[in-house]
Each structure stands twice: as structure tokens, then as C-alpha cells.
Design an enzyme around this catalytic site. Structure first.
Site, PDB file in Angstrom:
ATOM      1  N   CYS A   1       7.258   5.540  -0.430  1.00 21.85           N
ATOM      2  CA  CYS A   1       7.966   6.558  -1.229  1.00 21.85           C
ATOM      3  C   CYS A   1       8.719   7.539  -0.340  1.00 21.85           C
ATOM      4  CB  CYS A   1       6.993   7.257  -2.185  1.00 21.85           C
ATOM      5  SG  CYS A   1       7.812   8.220  -3.457  1.00 21.85           S
TER       6      CYS A   1
ATOM      7  N   GLU B   1      -1.468   3.243  -1.870  1.00 20.29           N
ATOM      8  CA  GLU B   1      -2.624   4.068  -1.504  1.00 20.29           C
ATOM      9  C   GLU B   1      -3.262   4.760  -2.717  1.00 20.29           C
ATOM     10  OE1 GLU B   1       0.493   4.749  -1.001  1.00 20.29           O
ATOM     11  OE2 GLU B   1       0.928   6.895  -1.167  1.00 20.29           O
TER      12      GLU B   1
ATOM     13  N   ARG C   1       8.161   9.872  -9.337  1.00 15.76           N
ATOM     14  CA  ARG C   1       9.494  10.433  -9.007  1.00 15.76           C
ATOM     15  C   ARG C   1      10.103   9.584  -7.884  1.00 15.76           C
ATOM     16  NH1 ARG C   1      10.930  16.002  -9.683  1.00 15.76           N
ATOM     17  NH2 ARG C   1      11.549  15.915  -7.510  1.00 15.76           N
TER      18      ARG C   1
ATOM     19  N   SER D   1       9.869  14.529   0.513  1.00 10.10           N
ATOM     20  CA  SER D   1      10.629  14.083   1.685  1.00 10.10           C
ATOM     21  C   SER D   1      11.304  15.247   2.414  1.00 10.10           C
ATOM     22  CB  SER D   1      11.649  13.019   1.295  1.00 10.10           C
ATOM     23  OG  SER D   1      12.468  13.482   0.250  1.00 10.10           O
TER      24      SER D   1
ATOM     25  N   GLY E   1       4.866  11.947  -0.446  1.00 12.59           N
ATOM     26  CA  GLY E   1       4.856  13.407  -0.362  1.00 12.59           C
ATOM     27  C   GLY E   1       6.250  13.879  -0.712  1.00 12.59           C
TER      28      GLY E   1
ATOM     29  N   HIS F   1       3.277   3.467  -4.446  1.00 17.94           N
ATOM     30  CA  HIS F   1       2.148   4.025  -3.690  1.00 17.94           C
ATOM     31  C   HIS F   1       0.915   3.130  -3.730  1.00 17.94           C
ATOM     32  CE1 HIS F   1       4.071   7.938  -3.162  1.00 17.94           C
ATOM     33  NE2 HIS F   1       4.482   7.835  -4.412  1.00 17.94           N
TER      34      HIS F   1
END
Lengths: 304, 222
Positions: free
Chosen positions: B97, B199, B161, B67, B65, B197
Site C-alpha cells: 500500500c 499483514e 484507501r 505515504s 501507513g 495488506h
């Protein structure tokens, strides 16, 4: 390290569909805010925005000023990109693929092919597949959403009616898209081709949407959200996050309202917390009732 | 019921329903993607938005997400100290991340945009640079070999990113590297971080690895 000139290993690949959709997945549960200056961008970042949309005029001002609304000055967008560490989006006109090329060249993180700007093409949208950066597009119903995804949009937002501060169209469009999906899920497979034809959507994407029970990409709400309660309403209807355009910087206390809307999207299902964060936010944007607009004055009707 | 490397890689593994609960920090980001993988693996998953949600959890995942957003919301809703206590009590925590940034002791230079040090737990002995690979146009996927499964096929990792692990301190073990040697996953005792990630893919080996940190015999019952 993975730019075209400097790929350290052939199995590393940038600009893939998964990477494009993936950034939108990171934005979920967040608020994307329209900003017109680096100072606004800083306020948005401080308030907890998950991204900003860099533009010269917010939709409410585009309505007042009239004339042709175009892509913003790249220098302004770059100043905003240099100011904040969160992702920066920018708008290109519908069908204006050169504006999109310019936005890619300066390295914006997402392009919004947006009905808020004056369309450059009244028949065709941009072929978004051929770009390395991802696109978000507006929609009013499932057919429009799947056409945009078919053209390569990696994120969808319901259009609402930008620059009004009236949430009614955002609700209408979210209910229409989500209702279309619920209807699709109860359809036997032999009806899917005819349904795809009726809504003007690619058949494969109709099948995939039925199987997933949601759009194949992230779906935010936009257009008319002005309060924490508006944002939570859209979240409870089932969208993944919200765009707030004029609602923040046309209000009495932008910093406070921005922070409250961010918190409302996290705690959208907790009315006790929503009550707390809705207190003493100052004047909301004045707004225009959508029902007082003529068809010609609506922005949502742009896009094909 | 079976958990083999093959059906973890294909995302078809099925395990016994667990008697423990794993929390997923649900302030902002792709927490539902983690919840979905956990549930498909038979794990009870709980969304964590307030301190009260932490009670009774055996482990916690901090998702991807933004930060700065996650950090600010964690402070605003009083989660920072309860989460530090959770870690002090030895409960396993995994950050992906933004979650890795949230766990890192030190933050180095930011790769793009203005420099902001997002509020964080600052418990893991690593220094992390935000957006160190560049902007979205530089986001990428890559095959990475897994230190904990050297004979299995590499893992297709998705970097958005992404932050970079710039330095690791005492007690930190590197679990995966890019082909140029850049570390992208690390473990310090019961803390796990990945710059990418898992997920977002159907390969569940990292989730299985974390579940074994929570309960060593997870997935071994016939």
C-alpha cells in the site's frame, strides 16, 4: 469502484469490520491533528500528520467560549477534505446518530463520537455497527473501552482532558486501561465473567482482550498532549499513536511543533533524538492545570 | 515444522528459525503487523528507523501507513539514499500500500483530496494513483487469484484507501488482479508491491512468497 451502485463482483465487500479496523492500523505510529481551516490542514499534512480532525473550534476555544458544541459545518469539513490527501476525521456529539449520518454522507474517513462536543444523549451512545464508515471513541478505563467496541467503535482513544495542555489525565487514562489489561491477563478464566460484570464490559470482548493481551482495536492517546516529550511519554506507556488537539495551533510555532511531535512519535524510544527535536519550538500552548478544574468543567466525565 | 499452502492460508505454518534478518520500515504505519507475521514464521525481524538499522538485513518490508508521513520521515532521518543503495545491491524489498507508493517511479492523479506527490524512493517501473478507489467509505476486501499459485484458493485481500497500479513498464510482472482486470500486485526482479495488506489477514502466502525471494530454499527444509 465498490460503491453500492457499482459493485463489479459479488465477492467484493466494503464497510467490513476488517476494513474499519484496518484504517486505524494504518494510522498507528502517527499523529492525528485538530485543524479548523484548510490552511491548518495543509500545515498539518506538511508536518507529517497521518490524519486530521476537522472542526470549527479546538477544545481550548470550546472551553473559553462555552455554550453548546456541535458537529462542524459540513462545508468546512468538505473544504478540508478537498485540501489534503491524508484521511479526514470529524466529530459527532455522543449519541447524535444523525450528525454521524451526515458525516458519512459527505464521506469523512472516520467519525469521532466525542465528549469534547456537548452530548446529545445522556444514556446511549451511537450504534456504530450500522454505519459503513468507522468510529473512534474515548475511554477512561477498560470497561468504557470495551463498551464502545461492543457498540461498534473500530478505534479507541484514551480521553485525557481536552483543551488543557495538561497531560496528567491522558497518563491516568492510559495507565488505567493498560493496567486493567495487565490485571486481566493474570486472571484465571473462571474470574472473567465477574470481572466483565464489575467493569460493565461485554464478556466476549473481555475474553478476547485477555487472549490478545491488548485491546481488540487500535488505541491512541488524546487530551492534553502539548510537547514532543508528552507524545513520546504516551507512546512509551504503550499506546499506538496520539491525537493532538489544541497543543499545536494554540502554540507559538504550529508548523515546527507539529513536525517535532510527528518525529517524537516515530523515535519515542530514543532520548537523544527527542532532545534534538524538542529544541527551539517556541511557546507551547499556555494551558490550564487539570487540578484547577471542577468536576463540572471536565470533558472526560461525559460518556457512559 | 511444516510449510504447506494449507497452513500458510490458515496462519499456522511453522518454519525453522532463519539465519537471515528482515527489516520492516518502522517510521509510521502498521509495521508491527508485519513484524508479528515474520516472527510467527520463524524469521528474525528488525524495526528500521535510522540508516544504521539497515546494516546486515537480507530484505526489507515497507508497510502500510500514510505515504506522505513515511516519505517525510524518511527524508528527515536520512533513509532515502541508504534504502536506494540497499535496492541497488539487489536486496529484495516489498512495499504494501503506502510502501508501494514509496517504491513507485511515477505518481498519477490522486483519487481524493488535494494532490500531493509524497517523497519516495522512485525505483520501481510503475505508475501509481493514490487513493484511487476513493475514500474510506470505498475501502473493501476482495478475493484475488494468485498468479504464483493458480491451483490454490484465492487470497482475501484488504484494500484500505488503496492506491491503484495505473501503468507498468518494462520488466514488471503482474501477480494479481481484481475481477475487473485492475492489477493489484506486481514484481520487478527483487522488488515486490501489493496495493493491499496481507499483514492484516491470517493468510501468510504473500509473506512466504517474499521470503522465497530473499532465500529461494526458505521453508523447504523438513
Amino acid at each position: 469502484m465498490t460503491t453500492e451502485n457499482n459493485v463489479p463482483n459479488s465477492n467484493e465487500e466494503s464497510g467490513t469490520w476488517r476494513v474499519k479496523v484496518g484504517l486505524a492500523q494504518m494510522l498507528k505510529g502517527g499523529v492525528i491533528m485538530d485543524v479548523v481551516t484548510p490552511e491548518h490542514a495543509k500545515i498539518a499534512e506538511e508536518a507529517g500528520a497521518c490524519a486530521v480532525m476537522a472542526l470549527e473550534r479546538v477544545p481550548a476555544d470550546i472551553r473559553v467560549t462555552g455554550g453548546v458544541a456541535r458537529m462542524s459545518d459540513p462545508a468546512l469539513i468538505q473544504r478540508i477534505m478537498a485540501t489534503v490527501s491524508i484521511p479526514v476525521m470529524a466529530k459527532a456529539r455522543i449519541g447524535h446518530f444523525v450528525e454521524a449520518q451526515i458525516l458519512q454522507a459527505i464521506g469523512v474517513d472516520y467519525v469521532d463520537e466525542s465528549e469534547v462536543l456537548t452530548p446529545a444523549d445522556e444514556r446511549y451512545h451511537i450504534n456504530k455497527h450500522i454505519f459503513k464508515i468507522p468510529f473512534v471513541c474515548g475511554c477512561r478505563n477498560l470497561g468504557e473501552a470495551l463498551r464502545r467496541i461492543g457498540e461498534g467503535a473500530a478505534m479507541i482513544r484514551t480521553k485525557g482532558e481536552a483543551g488543557t495542555g495538561d497531560v496528567v489525565e491522558a497518563v491516568r487514562h492510559a495507565r488505567t486501561v493498560l493496567g486493567d489489561i495487565r490485571r486481566l491477563q493474570s486472571m484465571p478464566d473462571e474470574e472473567l465473567m465477574t470481572f466483565a460484570k464489575e467493569i460493565g464490559a461485554p464478556y466476549e470482548l473481555v475474553k478476547e482482550t485477555k487472549q490478545l493481551g491488548r485491546l481488540p482495536v487500535v488505541n491512541f492517546a488524546a487530551g492534553g498532549i502539548a510537547t514532543p516529550a508528552d507524545a513520546a511519554l504516551m507512546m512509551q506507556l504503550g499506546v499506538d499513536g496520539v491525537f493532538v488537539g489544541s497543543g499545536i495551533f494554540k502554540s507559538g510555532n504550529p508548523a515546527k511543533r507539529a513536525k517535532a511531535i510527528v518525529e517524537a512519535v516515530t523515535h519515542f524510544n530514543n532520548p537523544t533524538i527527542l532532545a534534538e527535536i524538542s529544541k527551539d519550538l517556541g511557546e507551547p500552548m499556555v494551558g490550564i492545570s487539570v487540578s484547577s478544574l471542577s468536576e463540572k468543567e471536565t470533558l472526560a466525565s461525559r460518556g457512559w | 515444522m511444516s510449510i504447506s499452502p494449507q497452513n500458510l492460508i490458515l496462519g499456522t505454518a511453522q518454519a525453522e528459525t532463519t539465519d537471515f534478518k528482515i527489516g520492516v520500515l518502522a517510521l509510521q504505519g502498521d509495521f508491527l503487523e508485519h513484524v508479528n507475521v515474520l516472527r510467527q514464521l520463524g524469521v528474525q525481524a528488525v524495526e528500521v528507523r535510522l540508516p544504521a538499522d539497515i546494516a546486515g538485513l537480507a530484505g526489507l518490508i515497507i508497510p502500510g501507513g500514510e505515504s506522505t508521513t513515511i516519505g517525510k520521515l524518511a527524508i528527515q532521518f536520512g533513509l532515502v539514499e541508504p534504502l536506494r543503495d540497499f535496492i541497488k545491491n539487489g536486496r529484495p524489498v516489498w512495499g504494501t500500500c503506502a510502501g508501494m507508493i514509496f517504491l513507485a517511479k511515477d505518481i498519477g492523479a490522486t483519487g481524493s483530496g488535494g494532490h500531493v506527490e509524497p517523497p519516495r524512493l522512485a525505483t520501481m517501473n510503475i505508475r501509481v494513483n493514490r487513493n484511487a478507489f476513493g475514500r474510506q467509505v470505498d475501502s473493501f476486501e476482495a478475493d484475488i487469484p494468485l498468479a504464483f499459485a493458480p491451483h490454490e484458493p484465492p487470497f482475501r485481500a484488504v484494500f484500505i484507501r488503496a492506491p491503484r497500479i495505473e501503468a507498468v513498464g518494462e520488466g514488471v510482472e503482474i501477480l494479481a488482479k481484481l475481477s475487473d482486470g485492475t492489477p493489484v500486485a506486481a514484481r520487478q526482479g527483487h522488488l515486490l508491491v501489493t496495493a493491499f495488506h496481507p499483514e492484516l489477514t491470517n493468510d501468510w502466502r504473500w509473506h512466504a512468497y517474499f521470503l522465497k525471494m530473499v532465500q529461494p530454499n526458505w521453508g523447504t527444509k523438513p
